[in-house]
Write an enzyme that holds these catalytic residues in place. Structure first.
Site, PDB file in Angstrom:
ATOM      1  N   LYS A   1     -24.151 -22.328  14.208  1.00 49.66           N
ATOM      2  CA  LYS A   1     -22.810 -22.891  14.081  1.00 49.66           C
ATOM      3  C   LYS A   1     -21.795 -21.981  14.775  1.00 49.66           C
ATOM      4  CE  LYS A   1     -22.289 -20.887   9.509  1.00 49.66           C
ATOM      5  NZ  LYS A   1     -22.873 -20.996   8.166  1.00 49.66           N
TER       6      LYS A   1
ATOM      7  N   ARG B   1     -19.257 -24.828  -3.300  1.00 48.97           N
ATOM      8  CA  ARG B   1     -18.571 -25.473  -2.176  1.00 48.97           C
ATOM      9  C   ARG B   1     -19.160 -26.873  -2.040  1.00 48.97           C
ATOM     10  NH1 ARG B   1     -19.344 -22.455   3.493  1.00 48.97           N
ATOM     11  NH2 ARG B   1     -21.299 -23.537   3.246  1.00 48.97           N
TER      12      ARG B   1
ATOM     13  N   TYR C   1       4.947  -4.325  20.435  1.00 47.39           N
ATOM     14  CA  TYR C   1       5.973  -5.059  19.691  1.00 47.39           C
ATOM     15  C   TYR C   1       6.332  -4.330  18.402  1.00 47.39           C
ATOM     16  CZ  TYR C   1       5.255  -9.085  22.747  1.00 47.39           C
ATOM     17  OH  TYR C   1       5.198  -9.906  23.832  1.00 47.39           O
TER      18      TYR C   1
ATOM     19  N   MET D   1      -0.875 -10.761  22.656  1.00 45.15           N
ATOM     20  CA  MET D   1      -1.700 -11.946  22.933  1.00 45.15           C
ATOM     21  C   MET D   1      -2.713 -11.687  24.050  1.00 45.15           C
ATOM     22  SD  MET D   1      -0.369 -15.757  23.791  1.00 45.15           S
ATOM     23  CE  MET D   1       0.553 -15.979  22.277  1.00 45.15           C
TER      24      MET D   1
HETATM   25  C1  LIG Z   1     -23.996 -20.146   7.916  1.00 45.78           C
HETATM   26  C2  LIG Z   1     -25.105 -20.669   7.110  1.00 45.78           C
HETATM   27  C3  LIG Z   1     -26.339 -20.014   7.071  1.00 45.78           C
HETATM   28  C4  LIG Z   1     -26.597 -18.699   7.758  1.00 45.78           C
HETATM   29  O1  LIG Z   1     -25.898 -17.646   7.124  1.00 45.78           O
HETATM   30  P1  LIG Z   1     -25.971 -16.148   7.667  1.00 45.78           P
HETATM   31  O2  LIG Z   1     -25.284 -15.347   6.640  1.00 45.78           O
HETATM   32  O3  LIG Z   1     -25.249 -16.132   8.970  1.00 45.78           O
HETATM   33  O4  LIG Z   1     -27.413 -15.811   7.838  1.00 45.78           O
HETATM   34  C5  LIG Z   1     -27.358 -20.619   6.371  1.00 45.78           C
HETATM   35  N1  LIG Z   1     -27.158 -21.807   5.706  1.00 45.78           N
HETATM   36  C6  LIG Z   1     -25.981 -22.447   5.715  1.00 45.78           C
HETATM   37  C7  LIG Z   1     -25.817 -23.707   4.955  1.00 45.78           C
HETATM   38  C8  LIG Z   1     -24.913 -21.899   6.404  1.00 45.78           C
HETATM   39  O5  LIG Z   1     -23.740 -22.534   6.406  1.00 45.78           O
END
Ligand SMILES: *Cc1c(COP(=O)(O)O)cnc(C)c1O
Length: 388
Positions: free
Chosen positions: A37, A135, A263, A313
Site C-alpha cells: 500500500k 478500526r 522562515y 517547501m
Molecule cells: C499495512 C498493513 C499490513 C502490514 O503492516 P506492516 O506493519 O507494514 O508490516 C498488514 N495488514 C494490513 C491489513 C495492513 O493494513
C-alpha cells in the site's frame, strides 16, 4: 560526476528480494503476501510488484482500489487484495480486473453481492475480524453471521478470513497474543458451522519478525520487506534497507555570527558559519519538523551535518562549517551510507517526532526513483554511487 537530479531515491530491488527471503524463512509453511500500500511505502508499487511476481509470491495486499488498478494496468497478474474498504462506485472496475476486497459488515456483503450479480460475475472477498485494532472489521461475536451471509451470496466467493494486529511490538506484547486467540476462536466457530474455512491470514511485520508463531495460512508483512522494522522488535532480523535518499549541494555561503536562517529565524549562527543549501524541502518528504530543535542531520563527505532553521517547501539549509572541502554538486545523503556513517529512515523519523512509515510514504513525486537490481550480494559496490 554530478547527479542530474535534485533529489533522488535509490531503490535496491535485490535487497527487497533478500528481505522477502528472510520473511519467508520466518513464515515457515505460511505464504508471505507482501503489503504494497501507499505506493509500496513510497518505494514504487509497480517496480516492487514486478519483483514480487518474479519471486512468485501468492498474493499482494494494497491499500485501495486505485492502487490495485494501477498494478493491473501495469500488467501485474498476481492476485490482489484491497486490504481496507472500498466504495460502491469502485466495484465495477474491481470486478473487471479480478481484484479481491476486504468486507466488514453484513450490509456490505449484501451490497457487494448485488453489484456482482448485476455484472453477472463473482467477487472474491476476505472477511476482516476486528480482534482489537478497533478500526475496520466485524466484532468476533458477529463474524460467523457475516461469514454465513458471504456463503449465502452466490455472487461472492469467500476467499479469506483475516485480522490485523494493533501492537508495534508484535509477539512482545500480550495484546497480540490476545488478538490471535480471538481470531482463532472465531475461525474455529466458522469452520464448525460452515464445514470449512477460506485462507486464514494475519501478522504484520512486527508479529512476523518478533517470533509470533505463524499459525495461519498466510502472513502480511509490509515495512519489514523494505528493511525497516518497528522499534527494536527484532534486533537479529538482518533486514536491509531498500531505499536510500540523496540530494546535492546547490549553494554555499559563509555567514558571520548572529545570522538568522530560514522562515521566522528559528536558528541563529553562534559563530562564523559555512551554510549550504539543499534543493529538498517538505514537498519532497523532508519533514518540516526536522528543522525544529536541530535534531535533523544529513551526511556530506562522510560527515554528519545538522539541518539548521526551518525546512521550507523546496529547500533546506545545513551547516557544513566542519566539512572543509564541501563543494557545490556534492552528494548529500538523507537516508543511506556515506563512508562510516549511516542514517536510516528511523533516524529521520526520530528527528521529526514521527514513525519511519511516514518518512518513506511521504516522499514527494519530484523525488526521482532509481532502481537497482544487482544479482550479486555485493551491497557496497553501489551504495557509494555518490563519489562516481
Ligand atoms: C499495512 C498493513 C499490513 C502490514 O503492516 P506492516 O506493519 O507494514 O508490516 C498488514 N495488514 C494490513 C491489513 C495492513 O493494513
Amino acid at each position: 560526476m554530478q547527479s542530474a537530479h535534485r533529489a533522488w531515491a535509490e531503490i535496491d530491488l535485490a535487497a527487497f528480494r533478500r528481505n522477502l527471503k528472510r520473511a519467508r524463512q520466518r513464515a515457515g509453511s505460511a505464504e508471505v503476501w507482501p503489503v504494497l500500500k501507499a505506493n509500496a511505502y513510497g518505494h514504487g508499487a509497480v517496480a516492487i510488484a514486478r519483483v514480487c511476481s518474479e519471486e512468485k509470491v501468492e498474493r499482494i495486499g494494497v491499500g485501495d482500489s486505485g492502487e490495485a488498478l494501477q498494478l493491473r494496468h501495469s500488467g501485474v497478474k498476481l492476485p490482489l487484495l484491497v486490504l481496507g474498504t472500498i466504495i460502491d462506485a469502485e466495484v465495477k472496475d474491481l470486478l473487471a480486473h479480478d481484484v479481491e476486497v476486504g468486507v466488514h459488515s453484513e450490509s456490505r456483503v449484501r451490497k457487494l453481492g448485488a453489484i456482482a450479480r448485476e455484472h453477472g460475475t463473482q467477487l472474491a472477498v476476505h472477511l476482516k475480524v476486528d480482534t482489537g485494532l478497533g478500526r475496520l472489521g466485524v466484532r468476533p461475536e458477529v463474524a460467523l453471521r457475516v461469514a454465513q451471509a458471504i456463503e449465502d451470496e452466490p455472487h461472492l466467493k469467500f476467499r479469506g478470513l483475516m485480522t490485523h494486529f494493533s501492537s508495534s511490538q508484535g509477539a512482545h506484547s500480550t495484546i497480540t497474543e490476545g488478538q490471535q486467540a480471538l481470531f482463532l476462536a472465531a475461525a474455529d466457530e466458522i469452520r464448525e458451522a460452515l464445514g470449512g474455512l477460506p485462507t486464514l491470514h494475519c501478522a504484520n511485520s512486527a508479529a512476523l519478525f518478533s517470533g509470533l508463531n505463524p499459525i495461519t495460512d498466510a502472513v502480511r508483512p509490509g515495512i519489514s520487506l523494505f528493511g525497516i522494522l518497528p522499534a527494536d522488535v527484532c534486533p537479529d532480523a538482518l533486514l536491509e534497507p531498500v531505499l536510500s535518499l540523496y540530494t546535492q549541494l546547490v549553494f554555499i555561503k559563509d555567514v558571520p555570527a548572529g545570522t538568522q536562517v530560514g522562515y521566522d529565524g528559528r536558528w541563529t549562527s553562534h559563530q562564523a558559519t559555512r551554510l549550504a543549501t539543499l534543493p529538498m524541502g517538505y514537498n519532497d518528504g523532508l519533514p518540516f519538523r526536522v528543522g525544529k530543535g536541530g535534531r535533523g542531520q544529513v551526511l556530506v563527505r562522510g560527515q554528519r551535518c545538522p539541518i539548521v532553521g526551518a525546512v521550507s517547501m523546496d529547500y533546506c539549509t545545513i551547516d557544513v562549517t566542519h566539512v572543509q572541502d564541501a563543494t557545490i554538486g556534492d552528494c548529500v545523503t538523507i537516508i543511506g551510507k556515506d563512508g562510516l556513517e549511516v542514517l536510516t529512515a528511523t533516524h529521520v523519523a526520530n528527528a521529526a517526532g514521527t514513525i519511519p512509515y511516514e518518512i518513506t510514504c511521504r516522499l514527494g513525486s519530484r523525488v526521482k526513483r532509481i532502481y537497482r537490481d544487482l544479482q550479486t550480494n555485493d551491497y557496497s559496490s553501489h551504495s557509494m554511487h555518490s563519489k562516481t
